[in-house]
Design a protein around this motif. Structure first.
Motif, PDB file in Angstrom:
ATOM      1  N   MET A  90       0.811  -1.159   0.026  1.00  0.00           N
ATOM      2  CA  MET A  90      -0.044   0.017   0.133  1.00  0.00           C
ATOM      3  C   MET A  90       0.799   1.217  -0.153  1.00  0.00           C
ATOM      4  O   MET A  90       0.421   2.325  -0.603  1.00  0.00           O
ATOM      5  N   GLY A  91       1.863   1.246   0.639  1.00  0.00           N
ATOM      6  CA  GLY A  91       2.810   2.233   0.789  1.00  0.00           C
ATOM      7  C   GLY A  91       3.992   1.990   1.653  1.00  0.00           C
ATOM      8  O   GLY A  91       4.141   1.188   2.452  1.00  0.00           O
ATOM      9  N   ILE A  92       4.873   3.045   1.591  1.00  0.00           N
ATOM     10  CA  ILE A  92       6.119   3.058   2.452  1.00  0.00           C
ATOM     11  C   ILE A  92       6.236   4.129   3.355  1.00  0.00           C
ATOM     12  O   ILE A  92       6.238   5.296   2.956  1.00  0.00           O
ATOM     13  N   ALA A  93       5.985   3.726   4.613  1.00  0.00           N
ATOM     14  CA  ALA A  93       6.071   4.926   5.638  1.00  0.00           C
ATOM     15  C   ALA A  93       7.518   5.270   6.250  1.00  0.00           C
ATOM     16  O   ALA A  93       8.157   4.311   6.687  1.00  0.00           O
ATOM     17  N   VAL A  94       7.998   6.384   5.701  1.00  0.00           N
ATOM     18  CA  VAL A  94       9.393   6.846   6.318  1.00  0.00           C
ATOM     19  C   VAL A  94       9.358   7.636   7.605  1.00  0.00           C
ATOM     20  O   VAL A  94       8.551   8.855   7.603  1.00  0.00           O
ATOM     21  N   THR A  95       9.860   7.495   8.572  1.00  0.00           N
ATOM     22  CA  THR A  95       9.641   7.954   9.670  1.00  0.00           C
ATOM     23  C   THR A  95      10.484   9.460   9.536  1.00  0.00           C
ATOM     24  O   THR A  95      11.453   9.605   8.970  1.00  0.00           O
ATOM     25  N   PRO A  96       9.571  10.539  10.234  1.00  0.00           N
ATOM     26  CA  PRO A  96      10.052  11.899   9.866  1.00  0.00           C
ATOM     27  C   PRO A  96      11.461  12.261  10.556  1.00  0.00           C
ATOM     28  O   PRO A  96      11.716  11.470  11.308  1.00  0.00           O
ATOM     29  N   PRO A  97      12.143  13.081   9.882  1.00  0.00           N
ATOM     30  CA  PRO A  97      13.622  13.413  10.347  1.00  0.00           C
ATOM     31  C   PRO A  97      13.652  13.952  12.049  1.00  0.00           C
ATOM     32  O   PRO A  97      14.505  13.942  12.487  1.00  0.00           O
ATOM     33  N   PHE A  98      12.370  14.568  12.405  1.00  0.00           N
ATOM     34  CA  PHE A  98      12.549  14.659  14.003  1.00  0.00           C
ATOM     35  C   PHE A  98      12.466  13.603  14.940  1.00  0.00           C
ATOM     36  O   PHE A  98      12.718  13.850  15.928  1.00  0.00           O
ATOM     37  N   GLU A  99      12.272  12.519  14.577  1.00  0.00           N
ATOM     38  CA  GLU A  99      12.327  11.321  15.365  1.00  0.00           C
ATOM     39  C   GLU A  99      13.677  10.798  15.357  1.00  0.00           C
ATOM     40  O   GLU A  99      14.594  10.821  14.369  1.00  0.00           O
ATOM     41  N   ARG A 100      14.006  10.222  16.615  1.00  0.00           N
ATOM     42  CA  ARG A 100      15.465   9.870  16.827  1.00  0.00           C
ATOM     43  C   ARG A 100      15.640   8.602  16.321  1.00  0.00           C
ATOM     44  O   ARG A 100      16.884   8.264  15.841  1.00  0.00           O
ATOM     45  N   VAL A 101      14.629   7.644  16.261  1.00  0.00           N
ATOM     46  CA  VAL A 101      15.030   6.418  15.614  1.00  0.00           C
ATOM     47  C   VAL A 101      13.809   6.348  14.106  1.00  0.00           C
ATOM     48  O   VAL A 101      12.976   6.490  14.330  1.00  0.00           O
ATOM     49  N   GLU A 179       8.950  25.223   5.882  1.00  0.00           N
ATOM     50  CA  GLU A 179       8.074  25.165   7.111  1.00  0.00           C
ATOM     51  C   GLU A 179       8.425  23.896   8.050  1.00  0.00           C
ATOM     52  O   GLU A 179       9.305  23.015   7.701  1.00  0.00           O
ATOM     53  N   LEU A 180       7.764  23.885   9.201  1.00  0.00           N
ATOM     54  CA  LEU A 180       7.986  23.002  10.120  1.00  0.00           C
ATOM     55  C   LEU A 180       6.732  21.839   9.884  1.00  0.00           C
ATOM     56  O   LEU A 180       5.892  22.255   9.453  1.00  0.00           O
ATOM     57  N   ALA A 181       7.080  20.667  10.490  1.00  0.00           N
ATOM     58  CA  ALA A 181       6.174  19.756  10.325  1.00  0.00           C
ATOM     59  C   ALA A 181       4.950  19.962  11.155  1.00  0.00           C
ATOM     60  O   ALA A 181       4.982  20.450  12.329  1.00  0.00           O
ATOM     61  N   TYR A 182       3.570  19.445  10.691  1.00  0.00           N
ATOM     62  CA  TYR A 182       2.564  19.977  11.551  1.00  0.00           C
ATOM     63  C   TYR A 182       1.855  18.375  11.458  1.00  0.00           C
ATOM     64  O   TYR A 182       1.527  17.771  10.349  1.00  0.00           O
ATOM     65  N   ILE A 192       3.823  20.500  16.527  1.00  0.00           N
ATOM     66  CA  ILE A 192       4.967  21.261  15.692  1.00  0.00           C
ATOM     67  C   ILE A 192       6.124  20.941  16.314  1.00  0.00           C
ATOM     68  O   ILE A 192       6.746  21.733  17.316  1.00  0.00           O
ATOM     69  N   PRO A 193       6.870  19.911  15.875  1.00  0.00           N
ATOM     70  CA  PRO A 193       8.119  19.679  16.563  1.00  0.00           C
ATOM     71  C   PRO A 193       9.170  20.901  16.159  1.00  0.00           C
ATOM     72  O   PRO A 193       9.362  20.949  14.921  1.00  0.00           O
ATOM     73  N   THR A 194       9.405  21.681  17.086  1.00  0.00           N
ATOM     74  CA  THR A 194      10.301  22.670  16.794  1.00  0.00           C
ATOM     75  C   THR A 194      11.731  22.585  17.195  1.00  0.00           C
ATOM     76  O   THR A 194      11.780  22.614  18.516  1.00  0.00           O
ATOM     77  N   PRO A 195      12.832  22.743  16.596  1.00  0.00           N
ATOM     78  CA  PRO A 195      14.060  22.746  17.105  1.00  0.00           C
ATOM     79  C   PRO A 195      14.211  23.880  18.163  1.00  0.00           C
ATOM     80  O   PRO A 195      13.965  25.017  17.917  1.00  0.00           O
ATOM     81  N   SER A 196      14.594  23.799  19.344  1.00  0.00           N
ATOM     82  CA  SER A 196      14.671  24.538  20.563  1.00  0.00           C
ATOM     83  C   SER A 196      15.955  24.450  21.187  1.00  0.00           C
ATOM     84  O   SER A 196      16.618  23.302  21.389  1.00  0.00           O
ATOM     85  N   ASN A 197      16.359  25.441  21.965  1.00  0.00           N
ATOM     86  CA  ASN A 197      17.498  25.493  22.796  1.00  0.00           C
ATOM     87  C   ASN A 197      17.023  24.762  24.181  1.00  0.00           C
ATOM     88  O   ASN A 197      16.791  25.361  25.158  1.00  0.00           O
TER      89      ASN A 197
END
Length: 444
Positions: A90-101, A179-182, A192-197
């Motif tokens: 049906m499709g290939i789900a690619v884990t988004p880049p903001f996930e650690r694994v 843009e950032l992911a939503y 919205i995973p936002t790179p933060s300090n």
């Protein structure tokens, strides 16, 4: 990036769905399909049956193995015995880049000619059943269940046409350069995973968007780490506009550049009175200049979520001004920094209080929300993380009491209890130990 496989088992107008246990590390409490990682042991197999001969054999072997382990179902035998009508990718789900694994998860639709008798493995599966395609989608649309994007897209595709063989788009769809992911793992609750300090191991603050049905929409805890990320946030808010900003507490990774967002978009900024005081004390008297500040407190009606009223809750412990959110039916509870899936929460000085922290954890556990939403990770099912966190703090406190009674000082306690942590984290460990000592009544 590793390969994984997922089995979408279908019969007639129904699909076989599982709900993962709340205590699992990956996607706890989520509605899902059976499946798992492709392992080295899956290599070396060959399959000649026309239903599966066109796919990589190691993936088919992993699919067969996972279905046997999770459901006690022999897919290979079912194919040989002509119990399977078709198998389609049906499709290939690619884990988004903001996930650690990250994984490439291959979703295989397996159309069965009859319903097998499954024996779900209870260590991983809390619930399972055949659901009519409309009921499957309703679990998500009503806010009853959490789903990752490919599962949600599958539910929507089946609701339109059960004969669907491929789904496009299948993954989270956004322009990473602009843009950032939503995403909405809980319907109507934007993430919205936002790179933060922020403090490691976290890298992101998951800014929240809540509010629908004509009620005000609020952006919660935007804290872009740089001007470049700030611009990505502005671009994201063009697609997902909001009516105001809520700051849960005054720590940098929950408000950095938020006043600039409020100023540029002409939005009010909501926070507790204590949080405003902390913000001005730590960032200067002009930090909120030009921004309309509205105070919220325990019981403040903030907005609505899927027709349910959402109220503010005071969550002292990590920070004495921290605010959380929950709808009236406790479908979820946004706890800000009360817990973190990947790390121990620091109870900082002077705004933290260990007794308050214990009390707040127990209070939310007693409320029994169906899901916990935190600031540094995806939503998780049930209150398991809260219970685990409270138990850890209780055990740590018992260890500290024992070491104090044995005559150890602060440095010795930290050396024994936090052996091997990076040197830059030692001051944070010292704060937690001192906070436990205060709770226990020792002079600091």
């Amino acid at each position: 990036m590793r390969d994984a496989v997922t089995a979408v088992l279908v019969h007639g107008e129904e699909v076989f769905v599982i709900k993962r246990q709340d205590y699992l590390r990956a996607f706890p409490g989520y509605y899902a399909f059976p499946g798992g990682k492709v392992d080295e042991e899956d290599a070396g197999y060959r399959y000649s049956h026309p239903h599966i001969a066109g796919f990589k054999p190691e993936r088919i072997r992993a699919l067969i193995r996972e279905l046997d382990e999770e459901l006690g179902f022999d897919l290979e035998q079912a194919i040989v015995q002509d119990q399977v009508e078709q198998v389609a990718l049906m499709g290939i789900a690619v884990t988004p880049p903001f996930e650690r694994v990250r994984f490439h998860a291959h979703y295989y639709k397996i159309v069965l000619k009859s319903k097998p008798v499954f024996r779900p493995h209870s260590d991983e599966i809390a619930w399972s059943d055949w659901l009519h395609r409309d009921a499957f989608l309703e679990r998500y649309e009503s806010g009853q269940g959490m789903m990752v994007v490919p599962i949600m897209r599958t539910a929507r595709a089946f609701a339109e046409d059960m004969a669907t063989r491929t789904i496009e788009p299948f993954n989270l769809d956004y322009d990473e350069q602009r843009e950032l992911a939503y995403l909405e793992m809980i319907r109507g609750l934007g993430y919205i995973p936002t790179p933060s300090n922020t403090l490691p191991p976290a890298e992101y603050t998951y800014a929240l968007i809540v509010g629908d049905g004509g009620a005000p929409r609020y952006l919660v805890d935007p804290a872009p780490e740089s001007d470049a990320v700030l611009q990505l946030m502005f671009n994201t808010l063009e697609r997902y506009p909001v009516d105001g900003i809520l700051i849960t507490h005054h720590h940098r990774d929950h408000h950095e550049r938020a006043p600039e967002i409020a100023q540029q978009l002409g939005l009010p900024l909501l926070c507790s009175r204590k949080t405003e005081q902390h913000l001005l004390r730590c960032n200067g008297a002009d930090y909120l200049q030009g921004v309309e500040v509205i105070h919220v407190q325990e019981g403040t009606h903030l907005t609505q979520w899927l027709g349910r009223d959402v109220h503010c809750y005071e969550l002292p412990g990590h920070d004495d001004g921290m605010i959380g959110l929950a709808p009236v039916d406790m479908s979820w509870f946004f706890v800000a920094d009360l817990v973190q899936p990947m790390a121990t929460v620091v109870i900082p000085e002077p705004e933290g209080n260990m007794q308050d922290y214990f009390n707040t954890l127990q209070r939310i556990i007693d409320l029994q929300p169906r899901a916990i939403v935190s600031s540094h990770g995806i939503p998780i099912g049930g209150t398991h993380l809260l219970e685990k966190t409270l138990q850890h703090r209780q055990e740590r406190e018992a260890q500290i009491r024992t070491l104090i009674d044995e005559g150890d000082d602060l440095d010795q306690i930290v050396q024994k209890l936090y052996r091997g942590i990076p040197s830059k984290l030692i001051p944070l460990a010292e704060q937690n130990v001192r906070q436990h000592l205060r709770k226990l009544g020792y002079a600091i």
